[in-house]
Design an enzyme around this catalytic site. Structure first.
Site, short mmCIF file in Angstrom:
data_model
loop_
_atom_site.label_atom_id
_atom_site.label_comp_id
_atom_site.label_asym_id
_atom_site.label_seq_id
_atom_site.Cartn_x
_atom_site.Cartn_y
_atom_site.Cartn_z
N ASP A 83 1.05 -0.85 -0.39
CA ASP A 83 -0.26 0.27 -0.11
C ASP A 83 0.86 1.12 -0.15
OD1 ASP A 83 -2.29 1.68 0.81
OD2 ASP A 83 -2.29 1.47 2.17
N ASP A 101 -2.09 -1.22 5.93
CA ASP A 101 -2.72 -0.83 7.75
C ASP A 101 -4.47 -0.28 7.90
OD1 ASP A 101 -3.37 1.83 5.91
OD2 ASP A 101 -1.33 2.83 7.04
N ASP A 129 -7.61 -2.64 3.24
CA ASP A 129 -7.02 -3.74 3.17
C ASP A 129 -7.12 -4.92 3.40
OD1 ASP A 129 -4.35 -1.73 1.45
OD2 ASP A 129 -4.32 -0.84 4.02
#
Length: 781
Positions: free
Chosen positions: A301, A533, A537
């Site tokens: 990410d 995080d 996700d």
């Protein structure tokens, strides 16, 4: 009971909390992240191998074969080493787990408090916001949220939860904010604890342990019938004494058990976990070390991973105004009543001064799927905040594009007199302003990505940001092929499979698309690791072969991930990769030596059964092989830093090395048994020659496994050779061997040479045909 409004405001008071605790109406102690001490003892003591060894030990004791009981000391030592290593790893992991221990916000005595999940009591008032994981079954009493129940139901679509809606423990909050009253505690919850829900969502995936289990099943399937037949033949068909029958049969059974290999694997993994714990990396799943060592695609990410997630508003561009109210005042009211708390809104909170000039009528929280949020204000209209392409819906101004191409994030603010709805397209909006936000690059990011590239690990950046912003950040970070980027808002579900291999940068990705990208990569034969995080996700983390969470991220992402980076720095990922490689490489290197004994013992036992001949060796002789050729070299070199890239599957590699050695030993055994009378050797001398051949072939296998040599490996091989030779020469009588004469030595060396030649020929044949396990279906499948 207090009225609803007061309850929403105050929650339970201290006395009410204590009353419920006294009545046992609380969650209680949560399940630890690591094994309990009881589980460690049980897993190392009460094993199938230990049980079989114990039965052999009892049988030998009953016939008073005292000298052959030495093998039990190795079994006890193995168990002791395993217990100590796992307990040491547990202590470190438990200390680190405190840092990620799940907590929750509640209202008590009219104040917002942070409490441990285990301290939640019945009727507590939970305060749930984006990123939180629901710890108890509860009912919404005020506010609204979008919940993700994919860990429980498998359905990825967000579910809107408003007043009186029921929340399930284990679900997570995607957006919004609500107050929810706890309906169930402890074991009455739909999911007993957060950790349990995270664990059941993903099965352990360990090639090493799966391989060990397959070999164990085969060995167990064969060891009992072979042992019984050998014993019956000795006692009834050959009229051997009970002592001879038990000793001979016990030796065969002991040789079939690769006793130290499972221990070696678990100790290696525990030691790797310990080393990582000292580097502030919490490994919540022991076997994720092994999994990460096989990873060839790393999905990252952008925000919070490549960058540190500390965003700042750098510029504000005004494109429209509402005559009677300045834009900054509008945003002040918006942020005052918004329930969104991600890093973007936190940055805007610091930039604008909050106020209560406008009164909210209804709110739509930010969603990674919609990429916008909105608040409708009384007698004013609706303010919408989100991605520029969602608000402006036309070509972006040049100055905004320039900032995006520099890697900055652009957030637009729009206005309409109409009401907007989360399940309908946005109406035409008047653009009020565009905010430019910066994000800091993490230190050593470029060096980390360069390392992964050199190791053959493909890096893909997956983000919900504008694709050009992500590409610009990727360029700064040193991502290879950063120019291969794609806007996923233009890609259909059917097209995802065609773009995952061709592109490196994926922008405007929805949570569902993140999951699909991981799935498609896996279908292409890749081993995928995913870092994340936030709740957006979760689906991808759950699907990845190895999931890695950032400590600064949401509770939900930390609970479901196998690895948590406590310093929130993904640049320590190479350490995790290297630890996994150490474990796999060291176990693969020595496993072949353990399996040599298993192979030739099983084959030799079958030959003895069909020819009605006694198993030639005794337990003490087998124990000497275990000690000097298997255990000592393996355990002295198991902590070496062998970080080479993993190549090939475990079992094919191991059996490619072990099978030729096992076959060559059996051929040598048959040659000795057939021709020893012609060379005027008695049976004891023939067994002695065979035992020396067995030792030489096995030691050469160990020496080959130590190539390339290091100082430690040279010392280990020297100790092995000296130890075995000394034991055979000096302790021949105790080992039930003939005295080693020059004649025995010459013939033993000659047969050993033949065995080594056979082993090389057979090994070359296997390597040439590349099908060493085709004929072993239970192992190859």
């Amino acid at each position: 009971m207090e009225n609803t409004h007061a309850y929403q405001t105050h929650g339970l008071n201290t006395n009410e909390v204590q009353e419920r605790k006294d009545a046992g109406k609380q969650n209680g102690i949560s399940q630890p992240a690591s094994k309990t001490y009881y589980q460690i003892l049980k897993d190392n003591i009460f094993t199938l191998f230990n049980l079989l060894n114990f039965f052999i030990f009892v049988a030998l004791m009953m016939v008073e074969a005292w000298s052959n009981l030495v093998f039990m000391a190795i079994i006890i030592a193995n168990a002791g080493i395993g217990i100590l290593q796992e307990m040491n790893a547990k202590r470190l992991v438990d200390k680190l787990s405190i840092l990620t221990k799940p907590t929750i916000h509640v209202m008590r005595d009219g104040h917002k408090q942070v409490v441990d999940i285990q301290d939640i009591v019945l009727d507590d008032l939970l305060i749930l916001e984006s990123g939180d994981q629901v710890c108890n079954d509860a009912v919404v009493v005020f506010g609204s949220i979008e919940a993700n129940e994919s860990l429980l139901t498998g359905e990825s679509d967000p579910i809107y939860k408003h007043q009186d809606a029921h929340l399930l423990s284990g679900s997570s909050v995607i957006s919004g904010k609500c107050y929810a009253r706890v309906e169930k505690v402890g074991k009455d919850n739909y999911a007993t604890t957060l950790i349990q829900q995270a664990q059941v969502s993903k099965e352990q995936n360990s090639e090493l342990m799966d391989s060990m289990n397959r070999v164990t099943r085969i060995t167990t399937f064969m060891i009992i019938p072979l042992g019984i037949i050998l014993f019956i033949e000795a006692l009834w068909l050959r009229d051997d004494t009970l002592l001879t029958a038990v000793v001979s049969s016990s030796a065969a059974l002991l040789g079939m058990l690769p006793k130290g290999l499972v221990l070696l694997t678990s100790v290696s993994l525990a030691n790797g976990v310990t080393r990582l714990a000292k580097r502030q990396v919490l490994v919540q799943d022991l076997y994720s070390l092994e999994t990460l060592s096989h990873v060839d695609v790393l999905c990252l990410d952008k925000t919070g991973t490549i960058t540190d997630g500390h965003m700042k508003v750098e510029h504000m561009f005004t494109y429209g105004v509402i005559s009677h109210l300045p834009n900054k005042e509008i945003m002040g009211s918006y942020l005052r009543f918004s329930d969104d708390n991600n890093v973007t809104f936190q940055a805007m909170d610091h930039y604008f001064q909050k106020n209560q000039i406008l009164n909210p009528l209804q709110k739509i929280p930010f969603s990674s799927l919609r990429k916008w949020s909105a608040i409708e204000f009384e007698s004013f209209g609706t303010v919408v905040v989100g991605a520029t392409e969602k608000i402006m819906k036309h070509n972006l101004p040049i100055e905004i594009n320039e900032y995006i191409q520099q890697g900055m994030r652009a957030i637009a603010v729009g206005f309409t007199k109409e009401s907007v709805f989360d399940d309908q397209p946005l109406p035409e909006l008047q653009t009020l302003m565009v905010l430019i936000l910066s994000d800091n690059m993490r230190k050593n990011t470029k060096e980390t990505l360069d390392y992964f590239h050199k190791e053959g690990i493909d890096t893909k950046i997956i983000s919900g940001d504008h694709v050009e912003t992500v590409a610009a950040i990727a360029k700064k970070a040193g991502v290879k092929n950063y120019e291969k980027f794609i806007d996923m808002s233009t890609v259909t579900d059917e097209e995802i499979s065609t773009v995952v291999e061709d592109y490196t940068i994926f922008g405007r990705v929805t949570p569902f698309q993140k999951k699909r990208i991981v799935e498609e990569l896996q279908k292409g034969g890749h081993h995928v690791a995913m870092t994340g995080d936030g709740v957006n996700d979760l689906l991808a983390l759950k699907e990845a072969d190895c999931s890695i969470a950032i400590a600064d991220g949401s509770d939900a992402s930390k609970q479901i991930s196998q690895v948590v980076l406590l310093n929130s720095d993904f640049t320590c990922l190479p350490d995790v990769l290297l630890e996994g490689r150490k474990v796999v490489n060291n176990v693969t290197r020595v496993a072949g030596v353990f399996f040599i004994k298993t192979i030739y013992t099983i084959l030799l036992s079958i030959i003895c059964v069909f020819t009605n001949t006694p198993f030639p060796f005794i337990p003490l002789q087998i124990t000497l092989i275990d000690l000097f050729i298997e255990a000592m070299p393996s355990f002295l070199t198991m902590f070496e830093s062998d970080t080479r890239k993993i190549k090939g599957a475990f079992l094919p590699q191991v059996f490619t090395k072990a099978l030729p050695n096992g076959i060559s030993i059996i051929i040598c055994f048959m040659l000795v048994m057939m021709f020893y009378p012609r060379f005027s050797f008695d049976y004891l001398e023939a067994v002695t020659i065979m035992y020396i051949v067995l030792g030489v072939v096995s030691m050469v296998a160990v020496i080959r496994s130590c190539i390339p040599f290091t100082n430690l490996r040279v010392i280990v091989c020297t100790l092995m050779i000296l130890g075995f030779i000394s034991a055979v020469v000096v302790g021949a009588g105790h080992l039930n061997l003939a005295v080693i004469t020059q004649r025995i030595g010459i013939y033993a060396i000659g047969v050993s040479f033949i065995g080594l030649v056979i082993e090389r020929l057979f090994y070359s044949y296997i390597k040439k045909n590349q099908t060493p396990l085709q004929a072993i279906p239970y192992i190859s499948k």
